[in-house]
Scaffold this motif. Sequence first.
Motif, mmCIF file in Angstrom:
data_model
loop_
_atom_site.group_PDB
_atom_site.id
_atom_site.type_symbol
_atom_site.label_atom_id
_atom_site.label_comp_id
_atom_site.label_asym_id
_atom_site.label_seq_id
_atom_site.Cartn_x
_atom_site.Cartn_y
_atom_site.Cartn_z
ATOM 1 N N GLU A 213 -33.752 5.552 -8.187
ATOM 2 C CA GLU A 213 -33.368 6.266 -6.818
ATOM 3 C C GLU A 213 -34.817 6.088 -5.923
ATOM 4 O OE1 GLU A 213 -31.151 8.285 -5.120
ATOM 5 O OE2 GLU A 213 -30.136 6.920 -6.257
ATOM 6 N N ASN A 214 -35.902 5.761 -6.806
ATOM 7 C CA ASN A 214 -37.198 5.619 -5.882
ATOM 8 C C ASN A 214 -37.386 4.212 -5.771
ATOM 9 O OD1 ASN A 214 -37.922 5.065 -8.377
ATOM 10 N ND2 ASN A 214 -39.094 6.765 -8.746
ATOM 11 N N ALA A 215 -36.417 3.336 -5.779
ATOM 12 C CA ALA A 215 -36.744 1.782 -5.693
ATOM 13 C C ALA A 215 -37.170 1.705 -4.286
ATOM 14 C CB ALA A 215 -35.317 0.998 -5.877
ATOM 15 N N PHE A 216 -38.209 0.813 -4.128
ATOM 16 C CA PHE A 216 -38.585 0.580 -2.641
ATOM 17 C C PHE A 216 -38.164 -0.557 -1.884
ATOM 18 C CE2 PHE A 216 -41.696 -0.562 0.556
ATOM 19 C CZ PHE A 216 -42.627 0.406 0.683
ATOM 20 N N GLY A 217 -37.643 -0.253 -0.624
ATOM 21 C CA GLY A 217 -37.012 -0.969 0.225
ATOM 22 C C GLY A 217 -35.770 -0.731 1.241
ATOM 23 N N ASN A 218 -35.153 -1.432 1.512
ATOM 24 C CA ASN A 218 -33.706 -1.168 2.338
ATOM 25 C C ASN A 218 -32.679 -1.244 1.349
ATOM 26 O OD1 ASN A 218 -33.777 -0.149 5.129
ATOM 27 N ND2 ASN A 218 -35.330 -1.884 5.117
ATOM 28 N N PHE A 219 -32.134 -0.433 0.732
ATOM 29 C CA PHE A 219 -30.870 -0.423 0.038
ATOM 30 C C PHE A 219 -29.680 0.395 0.387
ATOM 31 C CE2 PHE A 219 -34.581 -1.062 -2.756
ATOM 32 C CZ PHE A 219 -34.230 -2.187 -3.613
ATOM 33 N N THR A 220 -29.360 -0.129 1.669
ATOM 34 C CA THR A 220 -28.334 0.493 2.400
ATOM 35 C C THR A 220 -27.257 -0.513 2.737
ATOM 36 O OG1 THR A 220 -29.946 2.004 3.434
ATOM 37 C CG2 THR A 220 -27.699 2.005 4.452
ATOM 38 N N TRP A 221 -26.038 0.050 2.639
ATOM 39 C CA TRP A 221 -24.783 -0.723 3.151
ATOM 40 C C TRP A 221 -24.051 0.070 3.844
ATOM 41 C CZ3 TRP A 221 -24.344 -5.598 4.088
ATOM 42 C CH2 TRP A 221 -23.145 -6.280 4.033
ATOM 43 N N PHE A 222 -22.935 -0.241 4.774
ATOM 44 C CA PHE A 222 -22.160 0.472 5.546
ATOM 45 C C PHE A 222 -20.622 0.533 5.191
ATOM 46 C CE2 PHE A 222 -25.915 -0.823 7.697
ATOM 47 C CZ PHE A 222 -26.341 0.520 8.401
ATOM 48 N N ALA A 223 -20.226 1.691 4.796
ATOM 49 C CA ALA A 223 -18.559 1.942 4.907
ATOM 50 C C ALA A 223 -18.341 2.234 6.188
ATOM 51 C CB ALA A 223 -18.474 3.117 3.874
ATOM 52 N N ALA A 224 -17.047 1.489 6.505
ATOM 53 C CA ALA A 224 -16.570 1.472 7.690
ATOM 54 C C ALA A 224 -15.153 2.032 7.815
ATOM 55 C CB ALA A 224 -16.411 -0.103 8.398
ATOM 56 N N ALA A 225 -14.865 3.081 8.643
ATOM 57 C CA ALA A 225 -13.344 3.719 8.834
ATOM 58 C C ALA A 225 -13.048 3.570 10.040
ATOM 59 C CB ALA A 225 -13.658 5.237 8.439
ATOM 60 N N PHE A 226 -11.474 3.233 10.155
ATOM 61 C CA PHE A 226 -11.228 2.810 11.525
ATOM 62 C C PHE A 226 -10.052 3.942 11.832
ATOM 63 C CE2 PHE A 226 -13.324 -0.908 10.881
ATOM 64 C CZ PHE A 226 -13.560 -1.504 12.060
ATOM 65 N N TYR A 227 -9.950 4.440 12.875
ATOM 66 C CA TYR A 227 -9.228 5.497 13.253
ATOM 67 C C TYR A 227 -8.400 5.069 14.479
ATOM 68 C CZ TYR A 227 -11.944 8.182 10.142
ATOM 69 O OH TYR A 227 -12.869 8.484 9.067
ATOM 70 N N SER A 228 -7.029 5.330 14.613
ATOM 71 C CA SER A 228 -6.201 4.779 15.591
ATOM 72 C C SER A 228 -5.926 5.744 16.525
ATOM 73 C CB SER A 228 -4.953 4.276 15.159
ATOM 74 O OG SER A 228 -4.060 3.706 16.466
#
Length: 346
Positions: A213-228
């Motif tokens: 949990e304390n790994a140093f850096g950017n460990f981010t991804w994005f979950a995309a949700a589309f709504y009509s």
Amino acid sequence: MFTIDCNDQGASYTEAKANFTLSQYLQKPHLNTLNKFLPRHPNILENDPDFQVSIQVTLLACGGLVIGACVFHRVVDIATMVNFIRTWASFCRGDYREFNNFQDLSLGSSIFPQLTSLFGDYNMANYGNHYFSQGKNYSVTRRFVFNASAIAVLREKAKSDAVPNPSRIEALTGFICKRLMVAVQKNNEKPPSLLFISHAVNIRKRWDPPLPENAFGNFTWFAAAFYSLSESEMEVSDCVETMREALEGINGENLKELEPERAVKKLIESIGIIYENDEVRDYRPVWVAHMGDAAKGRTMHQFMFIEGKIGGEIELWMLFSEEEMAMLENDPEFIAFATPNPSISI
């Protein structure tokens, strides 16, 4: 993808004084003054900042103080920043055990090595236009609070067969999504056809095997949700189902398939598609605290959740255009659950 040239100048440190007390300020927080507690202008594009970390300590008339911190986001994500501040606080208390929580700084680069071959394909202009407001249609900041009873009601609204036990954040995000859909349709002659909400996801626990949990850096991804937006009958529970599906897609198996070069190309492609498509309105919720007034350098659309001071409550910080903010502030159903900028108890 980028390299950081360390100039060995350390961190920037500034001291300031304020002629008011903490209780006076928190009685009715003025969000447009929060940036005065920060050492530099937040959320702007900086290619080569002088310092990777900047700190400002503001001494208050009551003897208290406020610590404002800015970090170069290209180096760290919010989890790394929190770990840094927690370790700093431990050192100030004379507890140096937290020092062991800093992992090998090479972990991030070993998983996501530098990709010099893609540098020319990475369109920084589009990146900046997508994430940062341009011109006069800049963002304004508003703070709302949902108390525990309001959240309980919204969690009931968010339940479905697919998501029988939605989290507080899923319920709130689904509710905001629904109110945004109503507002956009009601107040635009030609509303966009899609509402796109991108959820920043900490992938440390989702990696296989899990990363510290304390790994140093950017460990981010994005979950995309589309709504009509054509689906006017979509309820809060439907929004939550779509969101849960997007979040569950960020798992160890799928992350491993996104080897570094492919991952970056996918991210660039996604940003380009959204930026160039006028039929898509995008918003980004993240679980972090934020700063004050936006001005022209602030990101365009965000909403952020913060644990409140009173048990069970959650603060919502929103960054929208003035027009979009007015839509929500004049939405009776939204205001029925959200209290605008109440006093902060200390």
